[in-house]
Design a protein around this motif. Structure first.
Motif, PDB file in Angstrom:
ATOM      1  N   MET A  55      22.679  92.172  61.401  1.00  6.37           N
ATOM      2  CA  MET A  55      23.141  90.958  60.735  1.00  6.37           C
ATOM      3  C   MET A  55      24.469  90.538  61.338  1.00  6.37           C
ATOM      4  SD  MET A  55      23.932  90.093  56.738  1.00  6.37           S
ATOM      5  CE  MET A  55      25.628  90.705  56.773  1.00  6.37           C
ATOM      6  N   ILE A  56      24.542  89.297  61.788  1.00  3.52           N
ATOM      7  CA  ILE A  56      25.757  88.764  62.399  1.00  3.52           C
ATOM      8  C   ILE A  56      26.477  87.903  61.374  1.00  3.52           C
ATOM      9  CG2 ILE A  56      26.648  87.256  64.214  1.00  3.52           C
ATOM     10  CD1 ILE A  56      24.236  88.157  65.926  1.00  3.52           C
ATOM     11  N   LEU A  57      27.756  88.195  61.164  1.00  2.64           N
ATOM     12  CA  LEU A  57      28.566  87.515  60.163  1.00  2.64           C
ATOM     13  C   LEU A  57      29.646  86.690  60.847  1.00  2.64           C
ATOM     14  CD1 LEU A  57      29.247  87.333  57.033  1.00  2.64           C
ATOM     15  CD2 LEU A  57      30.965  89.104  57.505  1.00  2.64           C
ATOM     16  N   CYS A  58      29.821  85.453  60.386  1.00  4.59           N
ATOM     17  CA  CYS A  58      30.879  84.572  60.872  1.00  4.59           C
ATOM     18  C   CYS A  58      31.804  84.256  59.695  1.00  4.59           C
ATOM     19  CB  CYS A  58      30.261  83.291  61.427  1.00  4.59           C
ATOM     20  SG  CYS A  58      31.453  82.118  62.131  1.00  4.59           S
ATOM     21  N   PHE A  59      33.126  84.423  59.901  1.00  2.00           N
ATOM     22  CA  PHE A  59      34.062  84.297  58.783  1.00  2.00           C
ATOM     23  C   PHE A  59      35.430  83.841  59.286  1.00  2.00           C
ATOM     24  CE2 PHE A  59      34.198  88.572  60.451  1.00  2.00           C
ATOM     25  CZ  PHE A  59      35.549  88.861  60.529  1.00  2.00           C
ATOM     26  N   LYS A 209      30.644  91.675  50.839  1.00  2.00           N
ATOM     27  CA  LYS A 209      31.180  91.262  49.540  1.00  2.00           C
ATOM     28  C   LYS A 209      32.611  91.777  49.349  1.00  2.00           C
ATOM     29  CE  LYS A 209      26.694  90.863  47.234  1.00  2.00           C
ATOM     30  NZ  LYS A 209      25.740  91.486  46.271  1.00  2.00           N
ATOM     31  N   GLN A 210      32.894  92.979  49.848  1.00  2.00           N
ATOM     32  CA  GLN A 210      34.271  93.482  49.791  1.00  2.00           C
ATOM     33  C   GLN A 210      35.199  92.585  50.590  1.00  2.00           C
ATOM     34  OE1 GLN A 210      33.883  97.500  51.282  1.00  2.00           O
ATOM     35  NE2 GLN A 210      33.596  98.354  49.240  1.00  2.00           N
ATOM     36  N   LEU A 211      34.733  92.168  51.762  1.00  2.00           N
ATOM     37  CA  LEU A 211      35.521  91.270  52.593  1.00  2.00           C
ATOM     38  C   LEU A 211      35.734  89.924  51.906  1.00  2.00           C
ATOM     39  CD1 LEU A 211      36.858  90.645  55.328  1.00  2.00           C
ATOM     40  CD2 LEU A 211      34.588  90.043  56.202  1.00  2.00           C
ATOM     41  N   MET A 212      34.680  89.375  51.338  1.00  2.00           N
ATOM     42  CA  MET A 212      34.773  88.082  50.659  1.00  2.00           C
ATOM     43  C   MET A 212      35.708  88.142  49.458  1.00  2.00           C
ATOM     44  SD  MET A 212      30.735  86.979  50.887  1.00  2.00           S
ATOM     45  CE  MET A 212      30.898  85.327  50.222  1.00  2.00           C
ATOM     46  N   ASP A 213      35.695  89.268  48.760  1.00  2.00           N
ATOM     47  CA  ASP A 213      36.562  89.421  47.585  1.00  2.00           C
ATOM     48  C   ASP A 213      38.037  89.458  47.964  1.00  2.00           C
ATOM     49  OD1 ASP A 213      34.409  89.475  45.885  1.00  2.00           O
ATOM     50  OD2 ASP A 213      34.346  91.661  45.696  1.00  2.00           O
ATOM     51  N   ASN A 214      38.312  89.819  49.231  1.00  2.00           N
ATOM     52  CA  ASN A 214      39.703  89.947  49.668  1.00  2.00           C
ATOM     53  C   ASN A 214      40.177  88.776  50.525  1.00  2.00           C
ATOM     54  OD1 ASN A 214      41.041  92.828  49.105  1.00  2.00           O
ATOM     55  ND2 ASN A 214      38.816  93.056  49.257  1.00  2.00           N
ATOM     56  N   VAL A 215      39.331  87.770  50.700  1.00  2.00           N
ATOM     57  CA  VAL A 215      39.689  86.577  51.475  1.00  2.00           C
ATOM     58  C   VAL A 215      39.539  85.359  50.572  1.00  2.00           C
ATOM     59  CG1 VAL A 215      39.081  85.143  53.454  1.00  2.00           C
ATOM     60  CG2 VAL A 215      38.960  87.631  53.648  1.00  2.00           C
ATOM     61  N   GLN A 216      40.565  84.528  50.518  1.00  2.00           N
ATOM     62  CA  GLN A 216      40.546  83.384  49.613  1.00  2.00           C
ATOM     63  C   GLN A 216      39.559  82.311  50.059  1.00  2.00           C
ATOM     64  OE1 GLN A 216      42.181  83.326  46.660  1.00  2.00           O
ATOM     65  NE2 GLN A 216      42.643  85.445  47.215  1.00  2.00           N
ATOM     66  N   GLN A 217      39.476  82.057  51.378  1.00  2.00           N
ATOM     67  CA  GLN A 217      38.568  81.036  51.883  1.00  2.00           C
ATOM     68  C   GLN A 217      37.159  81.620  51.964  1.00  2.00           C
ATOM     69  OE1 GLN A 217      37.814  78.238  55.787  1.00  2.00           O
ATOM     70  NE2 GLN A 217      39.775  79.239  55.601  1.00  2.00           N
ATOM     71  N   LEU A 218      36.205  80.979  51.314  1.00  2.00           N
ATOM     72  CA  LEU A 218      34.860  81.539  51.219  1.00  2.00           C
ATOM     73  C   LEU A 218      33.882  80.894  52.199  1.00  2.00           C
ATOM     74  CD1 LEU A 218      34.546  81.912  47.337  1.00  2.00           C
ATOM     75  CD2 LEU A 218      35.152  83.645  49.035  1.00  2.00           C
ATOM     76  N   SER A 219      34.368  80.444  53.333  1.00  2.00           N
ATOM     77  CA  SER A 219      33.491  79.795  54.315  1.00  2.00           C
ATOM     78  C   SER A 219      32.888  80.828  55.260  1.00  2.00           C
ATOM     79  CB  SER A 219      34.258  78.739  55.107  1.00  2.00           C
ATOM     80  OG  SER A 219      35.442  79.288  55.659  1.00  2.00           O
ATOM     81  N   PHE A 220      31.958  81.604  54.728  1.00  2.00           N
ATOM     82  CA  PHE A 220      31.241  82.626  55.480  1.00  2.00           C
ATOM     83  C   PHE A 220      29.847  82.105  55.830  1.00  2.00           C
ATOM     84  CE2 PHE A 220      34.504  84.930  53.393  1.00  2.00           C
ATOM     85  CZ  PHE A 220      34.679  86.143  54.027  1.00  2.00           C
ATOM     86  N   SER A 221      29.292  82.581  56.933  1.00  2.00           N
ATOM     87  CA  SER A 221      27.874  82.351  57.226  1.00  2.00           C
ATOM     88  C   SER A 221      27.320  83.595  57.870  1.00  2.00           C
ATOM     89  CB  SER A 221      27.683  81.131  58.128  1.00  2.00           C
ATOM     90  OG  SER A 221      28.289  81.327  59.384  1.00  2.00           O
ATOM     91  N   ALA A 222      26.010  83.793  57.744  1.00  2.00           N
ATOM     92  CA  ALA A 222      25.397  85.014  58.265  1.00  2.00           C
ATOM     93  C   ALA A 222      23.991  84.723  58.783  1.00  2.00           C
ATOM     94  CB  ALA A 222      25.343  86.093  57.187  1.00  2.00           C
ATOM     95  N   MET A 223      23.603  85.491  59.792  1.00  2.00           N
ATOM     96  CA  MET A 223      22.256  85.435  60.360  1.00  2.00           C
ATOM     97  C   MET A 223      21.725  86.860  60.477  1.00  2.00           C
ATOM     98  SD  MET A 223      22.888  82.837  63.579  1.00  2.00           S
ATOM     99  CE  MET A 223      24.206  83.869  64.219  1.00  2.00           C
ATOM    100  N   ALA A 224      20.454  87.035  60.164  1.00  2.00           N
ATOM    101  CA  ALA A 224      19.811  88.342  60.368  1.00  2.00           C
ATOM    102  C   ALA A 224      19.016  88.304  61.665  1.00  2.00           C
ATOM    103  CB  ALA A 224      18.882  88.658  59.199  1.00  2.00           C
TER     104      ALA A 224
END
Length: 230
Positions: A55-59, A209-224
């Motif tokens: 899974m590739i995550l962009c953040f 989710k741990q990363l998202m909880d610690n970052v204020q900006q929630l502009s994440f995207s992901a691909m499997a």
């Protein structure tokens, strides 16, 4: 969402299967494809095809870097650095390539499980396996065939090229039944426990989710990265 990474060096790739899948074809990879991960809710994860290989995550990079550093410090403190995972450090002169690094980290660690073909990726990979982690980035930046494929892919994207560093790509990959977070700007891969081809995205979502909880900006995207549905 079609976020782009940013920085100096190569042009930026989009976090978008419609961009990445043609890139896979250009570099000679068959039998796998990327699909969007729209949500990490359990009911939505059921719709992601299997086998799930990576899974590739962009953040947003700057907001997350401090938190991620603490995670890697803890791994090093506990002596958990893995020795059998393909890894390469990203050098400054190839700054826009973290999407490609995340994809290549995924493919390289799936070498014995997928068809890596006989094209541009395999030609580079066979050389990369013979040199050290720091040299692999230079080997990639000097590969004119891969650079051309990367630039063609970046230019085909839907969003404008950024002026400043905004987003960063990392990958979560199943290597011999173990889940690893691989970040080309980190010092080494981070082990995250066991995983399977049926549960990889769900297993990786714990760290995300741990990363998202610690970052204020929630502009994440992901691909499997999944086995291609014929």
């Amino acid at each position: 969402m079609s976020a782009r990474e940013g920085g100096g060096g190569w042009q930026a790739l989009e976090s978008n299967p419609e961009t990445i899948n043609p890139f896979l074809k250009k570099i000679g990879i068959g039998g796998v494809e990327c699909v969007d991960v729209f949500s990490f809710d359990d009911e939505m994860l059921e719709f992601i095809p299997k086998p799930q290989l990576a899974m590739i995550l962009c953040f947003p990079s700057s907001e997350a870097r401090e938190f991620l550093q603490t995670q890697y410090d803890e791994v090093e403190k506990n002596g958990q650095k893995p020795a059998d995972v393909f890894f390469m450090n990203q050098s400054a002169d190839i700054g826009n390539a973290c999407g490609t690094f995340a994809l290549f980290h995924s493919l390289a660690n799936l070498e014995n499980r997928i068809n890596i073909g006989d094209g541009k990726f395999k030609n580079w990979f066979e050389k990369a396996k013979l040199v050290g982690e720091d040299e692999r980035s230079d080997l990639l930046s000097e590969d004119t065939e891969l650079a051309e494929a990367h630039e063609e892919t970046a230019e085909e994207g839907e969003t404008e090229q950024p002026d400043n560093v905004e987003y960063h790509f990392i990958t979560y990959v199943n290597k011999d039944g173990k889940l690893y977070e691989i970040d080309s700007c980190a010092p080494f891969p981070r082990p995250l426990g066991n995983t399977t081809d049926e549960t990889l995205v769900k297993d990786a979502s714990v760290a995300v989710k741990q990363l998202m909880d610690n970052v204020q900006q929630l502009s994440f995207s992901a691909m499997a990265l999944v086995g291609k549905q014929e």
